[in-house]
Design an enzyme around this catalytic site. Structure first.
Site, PDB file in Angstrom:
ATOM      1  N   ASP A 288       1.678  -6.524  -4.581  1.00  0.00           N
ATOM      2  CA  ASP A 288       0.624  -6.610  -3.306  1.00  0.00           C
ATOM      3  C   ASP A 288       1.011  -7.608  -2.730  1.00  0.00           C
ATOM      4  O   ASP A 288       1.504  -8.513  -3.268  1.00  0.00           O
ATOM      5  CB  ASP A 288      -0.994  -6.725  -3.683  1.00  0.00           C
ATOM      6  CG  ASP A 288      -1.854  -6.766  -2.813  1.00  0.00           C
ATOM      7  OD1 ASP A 288      -2.620  -5.930  -3.038  1.00  0.00           O
ATOM      8  OD2 ASP A 288      -1.681  -7.557  -1.982  1.00  0.00           O
ATOM      9  N   SER A 289       1.450  -7.403  -1.211  1.00  0.00           N
ATOM     10  CA  SER A 289       1.981  -8.747  -0.825  1.00  0.00           C
ATOM     11  C   SER A 289       1.195  -9.921  -0.808  1.00  0.00           C
ATOM     12  O   SER A 289       1.795 -11.068  -0.474  1.00  0.00           O
ATOM     13  CB  SER A 289       2.349  -8.314   0.760  1.00  0.00           C
ATOM     14  OG  SER A 289       1.138  -8.285   1.649  1.00  0.00           O
TER      15      SER A 289
ATOM     16  N   THR B 241       1.329  -5.000   3.760  1.00  0.00           N
ATOM     17  CA  THR B 241       1.043  -5.351   5.359  1.00  0.00           C
ATOM     18  C   THR B 241       0.374  -6.705   5.342  1.00  0.00           C
ATOM     19  O   THR B 241       0.464  -7.303   6.257  1.00  0.00           O
ATOM     20  CB  THR B 241       0.226  -4.383   6.175  1.00  0.00           C
ATOM     21  OG1 THR B 241      -1.098  -4.221   5.404  1.00  0.00           O
ATOM     22  CG2 THR B 241       0.730  -3.125   6.247  1.00  0.00           C
ATOM     23  N   ASP B 242      -0.256  -7.211   4.319  1.00  0.00           N
ATOM     24  CA  ASP B 242      -1.080  -8.410   4.484  1.00  0.00           C
ATOM     25  C   ASP B 242      -0.240  -9.681   4.553  1.00  0.00           C
ATOM     26  O   ASP B 242      -0.698 -10.464   5.722  1.00  0.00           O
ATOM     27  CB  ASP B 242      -2.039  -8.651   3.134  1.00  0.00           C
ATOM     28  CG  ASP B 242      -2.967  -7.810   2.995  1.00  0.00           C
ATOM     29  OD1 ASP B 242      -3.247  -7.054   3.863  1.00  0.00           O
ATOM     30  OD2 ASP B 242      -3.693  -7.561   1.758  1.00  0.00           O
TER      31      ASP B 242
ATOM     32  N   THR C 256       0.854  -1.258  -0.055  1.00  0.00           N
ATOM     33  CA  THR C 256      -0.139  -0.080   0.016  1.00  0.00           C
ATOM     34  C   THR C 256       0.504   1.243  -0.027  1.00  0.00           C
ATOM     35  O   THR C 256       0.511   2.194  -0.532  1.00  0.00           O
ATOM     36  CB  THR C 256      -0.980   0.000   1.155  1.00  0.00           C
ATOM     37  OG1 THR C 256      -1.831  -1.024   1.248  1.00  0.00           O
ATOM     38  CG2 THR C 256      -1.820   1.365   1.481  1.00  0.00           C
TER      39      THR C 256
HETATM   40  N1  ASP Z   1      -2.885  -5.432   0.081  1.00  0.00           N
HETATM   41  C1  ASP Z   1      -1.779  -4.662   0.600  1.00  0.00           C
HETATM   42  C2  ASP Z   1      -0.347  -5.487   0.526  1.00  0.00           C
HETATM   43  O1  ASP Z   1      -0.302  -6.406   1.473  1.00  0.00           O
HETATM   44  C3  ASP Z   1      -1.982  -3.989   1.866  1.00  0.00           C
HETATM   45  C4  ASP Z   1      -1.153  -3.344   2.570  1.00  0.00           C
HETATM   46  O2  ASP Z   1       0.259  -3.162   2.089  1.00  0.00           O
HETATM   47  O3  ASP Z   1      -1.328  -2.776   3.839  1.00  0.00           O
HETATM   48  O4  ASP Z   1       0.304  -5.505  -0.220  1.00  0.00           O
END
Ligand code: ASP
Length: 623
Positions: free
Chosen positions: A114-115, A146-147, A43
């Site tokens: 995207d993770s 973050t995922d 993100t």
């Molecule tokens: N979907 C995003 C990811 O994990 C969420 C994030 O980065 O907060 O890449």
């Protein structure tokens, strides 16, 4: 998968190390620290696309960062590195309370991910990139979605073996392109900590807290405090200043160099048990090729003990050699054999995951199963051992209730928490230094253990940022140096004058200690031209011992000084025949000229050292 090199390692090396490119660097008294940033996606660097959903935008992060004066000091960068080019690193403005200004180099991966799309191959790629640039940088920051961030942090903690430098993974909940972003705070703090604090762990920084990576879980999909480490306190907090709890830092306690184990076994899984889980689901999950499973059980490690079908399936899998780790479904706490419904699992050969997070248990399984050289028994033993601080081991030393510093504070009438911290930061390094100076080994180990039990950080620094290891290396007691290394004292801490313990050992030409430090992952730091100067000075003095010290420490003995002269030029000029003989084999040819256009042979000729002239002519004729 290709990665875009805003600053490829080669260009980083050329900026930092090459003697040819250092001429553009301004003379500065500002202390600097170098951090490599690996930007994988997430993100933090996303924007809304045509479909109005967030997606990563290539080549946009750096441009955005350059707009924030609190993230990039353009004026300093221009003075320091010349006009901005594609290979110029970014510069964090000076942060109050920190000794060093952070210079950071961003490597943006292509594609940005995207993770949720990341795999074990991406973990291996990050690990290899850290490995390949390990000696060039003081610390590392990984920008990540973050995922699945906790999975990556856990996996890296195992893959990076004998890590001696700080690795911090961070990201954000709101993109850096948005006004209310948490990305700038998370990123800046991660850079400051990675550059200024030697914490030999894979950490996660998020929402003002620094966590041990393999203890984290993502607890919220929208709160800015998105991570927690349920069974272990944060390693540090950022408030007005950075407060690290050094007592919690997990340090590798062996004299071994940093290395990466990137072979992971993908045949692992997490099975979360639920009431009335069907036999077929259970059996299908445990079937080949599965080799390791995290069984997420109820409460303190319980499964339905009245389900013989499930118990049989577990027994069959264990007999087939599958490693099954029992972890709790609860957000906090650990598994224990306190109920009949839990004990039954242990009787079947299921191992206790104690208080590991499912993320840590899964990635540890995949790491341990990827160790082809370990037997099944060894793998099982490793799964139950505390490898990187991922589980609370019953043998972890407890810190004495009676706090030594508090007792001293009382007698000095010190009561505020801040003064107490200050006292602790002064007392422990002084006491450690005293132990280094005054003790033989049995006494030293006794004193060290006492200090540890009072909560002393053995890598603690004094007012000049020197550790007990600096002192021990300078004093030349190899046994004490070895003992400190075995107790996890860092070899990478630079004092106020940028000297590491390795510099101390070189200054005293103690080859045994130099070798010990190198075996523990120490390496030369500072500019290569600076090392060239030292080599030239040693050659001019005729100090073979010093040249050998540098050789042992991994220096390139052909490294020129700022005037382009090598040690061989100086040995030729001063007529040190033995040193010329020693240095000649390190040179491919004798064509290196200094800024005046003179070769080592020209120096020998002008100084009329004819034996050396002959030696060099012989060398030229055979090369
Ligand atoms: N979907 C995003 C990811 O994990 C969420 C994030 O980065 O907060 O890449």
């Amino acid at each position: 998968m290709e990665f875009v090199n805003r600053n490829s390692t080669n260009s980083i090396r050329s900026t930092l190390k090459s003697n040819k490119s250092e001429s553009i660097l301004m003379k500065t008294d500002t202390k600097e620290t170098q951090v490599r940033v690996i930007y994988t996606g997430g993100t933090i660097g996303m924007m809304r696309n045509k479909r109005n959903v967030l997606a990563p935008i290539p080549n946009a992060l750096v441009k955005q960062i350059c707009k924030y004066p609190n993230m990039h000091d353009q004026e300093y960068a221009e003075k320091r590195f010349g006009m901005s080019t594609a290979t110029t690193p970014l510069v964090l403005p000076h942060a109050d309370g920190e000794l060093r200004r952070v210079i950071y180099h961003i490597t943006e991966y292509d594609p940005l991910l995207d993770s949720s799309n990341m795999t074990m191959l991406d973990w291996a790629r990050i690990a290899k990139d850290i490995y390949q640039s390990y000696e060039t940088f003081d610390g590392f920051v990984v920008l990540h979605g973050t995922d699945t961030l906790s999975y990556t942090a856990s996996a890296l903690s195992f893959m990076l073996e004998n890590l001696g430098k700080t690795v911090i993974i961070t990201g954000s909940q709101i993109p850096i392109f948005e006004t209310r972003t948490d990305g700038t705070d998370n990123f800046i703090s991660a850079l400051i900590i990675a550059g200024n604090y030697v914490l030999p762990e894979v950490c996660v920084f998020f929402g003002n807290k620094l966590f041990r990576g393999n203890r984290t879980v993502k607890i919220s999909s929208n709160a800015l405090d998105a991570f927690e480490s349920p069974n272990s306190p944060p390693l540090g907090r950022i408030g007005v200043s950075v407060a690290i709890d050094y007592r919690l830092i997990f340090r590798p306690c062996s004299v071994s160099r940093f290395t990466v184990h990137s072979e992971l076994d993908e045949n692992v899984g997490i099975l979360r048990i639920f009431p009335s889980i069907s036999r077929s689901t259970f059996q299908a999950f445990l079937s080949p090729p599965l080799k390791g499973v995290v069984l997420q059980s109820f409460g303190s490690g319980n499964i339905p003990s009245n389900r013989q079908d499930i118990l049989d399936a577990i027994k069959t899998a264990v007999d087939r050699g599958v490693i099954i780790i029992n972890c709790t479904q609860c957000a906090n706490g650990s598994v224990a054999e306190i109920y009949d419904t839990g004990k039954i699992l242990f009787d079947l050969g299921v191992l206790s995951g104690f208080d590991m997070t499912p993320e840590a248990a899964l990635t540890k399984l995949s790491y341990v199963l990827g160790k082809a050289e370990w037997s099944l028994e060894e793998k099982k033993q490793m799964m139950q051992s505390n490898l990187r601080g991922e589980l609370t081991s019953p043998t972890d030393p407890s810190i004495e209730e009676f706090h030594l510093v508090e007792a001293v504070a009382k007698s000095l009438q010190i009561f505020s928490a801040r003064d107490l911290e200050q006292l602790e930061a002064t007392l422990f390094p002084a006491m450690l230094a005293n132990a280094v100076i005054t003790s033989d080994i049995p006494n030293f180990s006794f004193k060290l253990n006492n200090l540890k039990s009072y909560g002393a950080d053995l890598s603690g620094t004094n007012q000049d940022h020197r550790t007990a290891l600096h002192l021990a290396c300078h004093n030349g007691n190899a046994e004490i140096v070895n003992y400190l290394l075995l107790n996890g004292v860092s070899v990478h801490i630079r004092d106020r004058y940028d000297r590491t313990p390795l510099h101390e050992a070189i200054t005293t030409d103690n080859h045994e200690i130099i070798q010990l430090l190198i075996n523990c992952g120490a390496h030369l730091t500072g500019s290569s031209r600076g090392i060239g100067e030292k080599l030239c000075a040693a050659a001019a003095r005729g100090s073979m011992k010093r040249l050998k010290s540098y050789q042992l420490a991994g220096a390139d003995l052909t490294q020129p000084d700022p005037s382009g002269r090598t040690a061989l030029h100086l040995a030729a000029l001063h007529g040190h025949e033995d040193i010329v003989r020693f240095l000649l084999p390190f040179h491919e040819n004798l064509e290196e000229t200094d800024l005046l256009g003179l070769t080592p042979l020209d120096y020998a000729t002008r100084a009329k050292h004819f034996t050396i002239v002959n030696l060099m002519n012989d060398f030229i004729s055979i090369t």
